[in-house]
Design an enzyme around this catalytic site. Structure first.
Site, PDB file in Angstrom:
ATOM      1  N   GLU A  13       0.818  -1.219   0.000  1.00 28.82           N
ATOM      2  CA  GLU A  13       0.000   0.000   0.000  1.00 28.82           C
ATOM      3  C   GLU A  13       0.851   1.268   0.000  1.00 28.82           C
ATOM      4  O   GLU A  13       0.360   2.346   0.335  1.00 28.82           O
ATOM      5  CB  GLU A  13      -0.932  -0.007   1.213  1.00 28.82           C
ATOM      6  CG  GLU A  13      -1.947  -1.130   1.208  1.00 28.82           C
ATOM      7  CD  GLU A  13      -2.870  -1.061   2.408  1.00 28.82           C
ATOM      8  OE1 GLU A  13      -3.809  -0.242   2.396  1.00 28.82           O
ATOM      9  OE2 GLU A  13      -2.647  -1.824   3.379  1.00 28.82           O
ATOM     10  N   SER A 137      -6.611  -2.323   1.864  1.00 30.52           N
ATOM     11  CA  SER A 137      -7.029  -1.781   0.566  1.00 30.52           C
ATOM     12  C   SER A 137      -7.647  -2.827  -0.353  1.00 30.52           C
ATOM     13  O   SER A 137      -7.599  -2.700  -1.576  1.00 30.52           O
ATOM     14  CB  SER A 137      -5.840  -1.112  -0.155  1.00 30.52           C
ATOM     15  OG  SER A 137      -5.459   0.063   0.523  1.00 30.52           O
ATOM     16  N   TYR A 207      -9.559   3.614  -5.433  1.00 29.96           N
ATOM     17  CA  TYR A 207      -8.570   4.641  -5.739  1.00 29.96           C
ATOM     18  C   TYR A 207      -8.616   5.160  -7.174  1.00 29.96           C
ATOM     19  O   TYR A 207      -7.681   5.829  -7.612  1.00 29.96           O
ATOM     20  CB  TYR A 207      -7.174   4.098  -5.410  1.00 29.96           C
ATOM     21  CG  TYR A 207      -7.056   3.702  -3.953  1.00 29.96           C
ATOM     22  CD1 TYR A 207      -7.222   4.642  -2.939  1.00 29.96           C
ATOM     23  CD2 TYR A 207      -6.824   2.377  -3.590  1.00 29.96           C
ATOM     24  CE1 TYR A 207      -7.140   4.284  -1.607  1.00 29.96           C
ATOM     25  CE2 TYR A 207      -6.738   2.015  -2.257  1.00 29.96           C
ATOM     26  CZ  TYR A 207      -6.902   2.963  -1.274  1.00 29.96           C
ATOM     27  OH  TYR A 207      -6.830   2.613   0.046  1.00 29.96           O
ATOM     28  N   ARG A 246     -11.817   3.363  11.290  1.00 31.79           N
ATOM     29  CA  ARG A 246     -12.935   3.206  10.355  1.00 31.79           C
ATOM     30  C   ARG A 246     -13.338   1.745  10.352  1.00 31.79           C
ATOM     31  O   ARG A 246     -12.501   0.860  10.208  1.00 31.79           O
ATOM     32  CB  ARG A 246     -12.513   3.646   8.952  1.00 31.79           C
ATOM     33  CG  ARG A 246     -13.694   3.913   8.012  1.00 31.79           C
ATOM     34  CD  ARG A 246     -13.264   4.048   6.584  1.00 31.79           C
ATOM     35  NE  ARG A 246     -12.947   2.746   6.007  1.00 31.79           N
ATOM     36  CZ  ARG A 246     -11.795   2.451   5.425  1.00 31.79           C
ATOM     37  NH1 ARG A 246     -10.817   3.327   5.348  1.00 31.79           N
ATOM     38  NH2 ARG A 246     -11.599   1.240   4.925  1.00 31.79           N
ATOM     39  N   ASP A 248     -15.678  -1.229   8.579  1.00 31.61           N
ATOM     40  CA  ASP A 248     -16.375  -1.587   7.345  1.00 31.61           C
ATOM     41  C   ASP A 248     -17.274  -2.792   7.584  1.00 31.61           C
ATOM     42  O   ASP A 248     -16.932  -3.691   8.360  1.00 31.61           O
ATOM     43  CB  ASP A 248     -15.363  -1.939   6.249  1.00 31.61           C
ATOM     44  CG  ASP A 248     -14.439  -0.779   5.923  1.00 31.61           C
ATOM     45  OD1 ASP A 248     -14.836   0.372   6.162  1.00 31.61           O
ATOM     46  OD2 ASP A 248     -13.325  -1.033   5.420  1.00 31.61           O
ATOM     47  N   GLU A 260     -14.221  -5.487   9.081  1.00 32.49           N
ATOM     48  CA  GLU A 260     -12.876  -5.152   9.543  1.00 32.49           C
ATOM     49  C   GLU A 260     -12.837  -3.774  10.182  1.00 32.49           C
ATOM     50  O   GLU A 260     -13.729  -2.951   9.989  1.00 32.49           O
ATOM     51  CB  GLU A 260     -11.863  -5.201   8.398  1.00 32.49           C
ATOM     52  CG  GLU A 260     -12.089  -4.167   7.320  1.00 32.49           C
ATOM     53  CD  GLU A 260     -10.999  -4.231   6.240  1.00 32.49           C
ATOM     54  OE1 GLU A 260      -9.801  -4.176   6.585  1.00 32.49           O
ATOM     55  OE2 GLU A 260     -11.365  -4.333   5.057  1.00 32.49           O
ATOM     56  N   ASN A 262     -10.158  -0.534  10.364  1.00 31.71           N
ATOM     57  CA  ASN A 262      -8.954   0.093   9.833  1.00 31.71           C
ATOM     58  C   ASN A 262      -8.467   1.123  10.856  1.00 31.71           C
ATOM     59  O   ASN A 262      -9.116   2.148  11.059  1.00 31.71           O
ATOM     60  CB  ASN A 262      -9.251   0.793   8.508  1.00 31.71           C
ATOM     61  CG  ASN A 262      -9.685  -0.179   7.437  1.00 31.71           C
ATOM     62  OD1 ASN A 262      -8.873  -0.743   6.733  1.00 31.71           O
ATOM     63  ND2 ASN A 262     -11.000  -0.393   7.321  1.00 31.71           N
ATOM     64  N   GLY A 266      -7.356   5.630   5.227  1.00 34.27           N
ATOM     65  CA  GLY A 266      -6.756   6.436   4.176  1.00 34.27           C
ATOM     66  C   GLY A 266      -7.134   7.900   4.269  1.00 34.27           C
ATOM     67  O   GLY A 266      -8.241   8.253   4.706  1.00 34.27           O
TER      68      GLY A 266
END
Length: 297
Positions: A13, A137, A207, A246, A248, A260, A262, A266
């Site tokens: 990443e 990612s 992205y 964050r 998800d 998950e 994070n 990002g």
């Protein structure tokens, strides 16, 4: 304040981390801080002692050696404050298998097994999901529609990761929930629903401009909103995350299935947490300032 921003790194990443770091550096400078960007490479241990000269380290690294507790342990050893979760929470949340084992007592998690060799059989039927234990990612994630696709995906990814998670596919709405500590309390920013133009919110959808529609705030009933918030706060606290993160997951038939956490979300122009912050009336600089203020020094 004198702040070092760790960015780049040596994981898969790296490119995304550089984008995140550049945005963070610009924001911190606009906020009036004395900022030094540091591109983390293989020589990082030689650079490490210089971090003692900073008031704070802002970690904008993603993936291995950045998000997995390694850098956090080194900074703890130096005694330098840093943004985000500590060693244990970072290591735990980077390992999806261990995260599931910890949070599944408190929040719904799609059924899963661990596999270390190619197979054509899914105990959850098809489609099913294959994902690495430790990666970000959506790298290495596959939705497999049949036995041949499952076997080929595992053959490819097991060469890199050694073992993979095989999980039940939940056909629902993809949600991402940003949590940040403000004024001593955990605050949930507007919940984001992701509507990718691909099969799921994969690396390309994440992205590439215009590849995903962001729906902010996500259209949820009061009951759905409460269920999502309750699950996310439980997961955050159970994993002993710190500062911000964050979460998800997938919403289906009123149930929010945890996927998950994070611990270093990002911060690119296309990232989820800045989008949720904007929906809350916060500029990017406001978000970065709020993250800095979560650090107890």
């Amino acid at each position: 304040m004198k702040i070092a921003v760790l960015m780049g790194g040596i994981s898969r990443e790296r490119e995304i981390s550089l984008r995140s770091g550049e945005n963070v550096v610009k924001a911190l400078r606009k906020l009036g801080h004395d900022v030094t960007p540091i591109d983390v490479r293989e020589n990082f241990l030689q650079v490490l002692p210089t971090l003692r000269g900073f008031d704070l380290v802002f970690i904008a690294l993603h993936g291995k050696f950045g998000e997995d507790g390694t850098v956090q342990a080194l900074l703890d050893w130096l005694g330098v404050p840093y943004t985000g979760s500590g060693v244990v929470a970072s290591a735990l949340c980077f390992d999806k298998l261990m995260t599931y084992r910890v949070v599944e007592k408190f929040v719904p998690v799609p059924e899963y097994i661990v596999v270390d060799k190619p197979t054509r059989e899914s105990p959850f039927g098809f489609p099913c999901v294959v994902k690495p234990r430790k990666e970000g990612s959506s790298i290495g994630v596959h939705i497999c529609d049949g036995p041949e696709e499952l076997e080929e995906s595992l053959k490819t990814e097991l060469k890199l990761y050694g073992e993979m998670i095989l999980q039940r596919y939940i056909d629902g709405r993809e949600l991402t929930v940003s949590v940040i500590e403000m004024d001593g309390e955990l605050r949930i920013l507007p919940i984001l629903e992701l509507r990718p133009k691909r099969r799921f919110y994969d690396y390309i959808a994440k992205y590439t401009p215009n590849m995903t529609e962001f729906v902010l705030p996500a259209p949820l009933t009061e009951e759905e909103y409460r269920a999502v918030c309750d699950s996310c706060l439980k997961a955050f606290r159970t994993c002993e995350c710190r500062g911000f993160a964050r979460i998800d997951g997938i919403l289906k038939d009123g149930t929010f299935y945890f996927l998950e956490i994070n611990t270093i979300p990002g911060m690119t122009d296309l990232s989820d947490m800045p989008a949720s912050a904007r929906a809350a009336g916060m500029s990017f600089e406001d978000l970065i300032d709020a993250i800095v203020k979560t650090v107890k020094r």
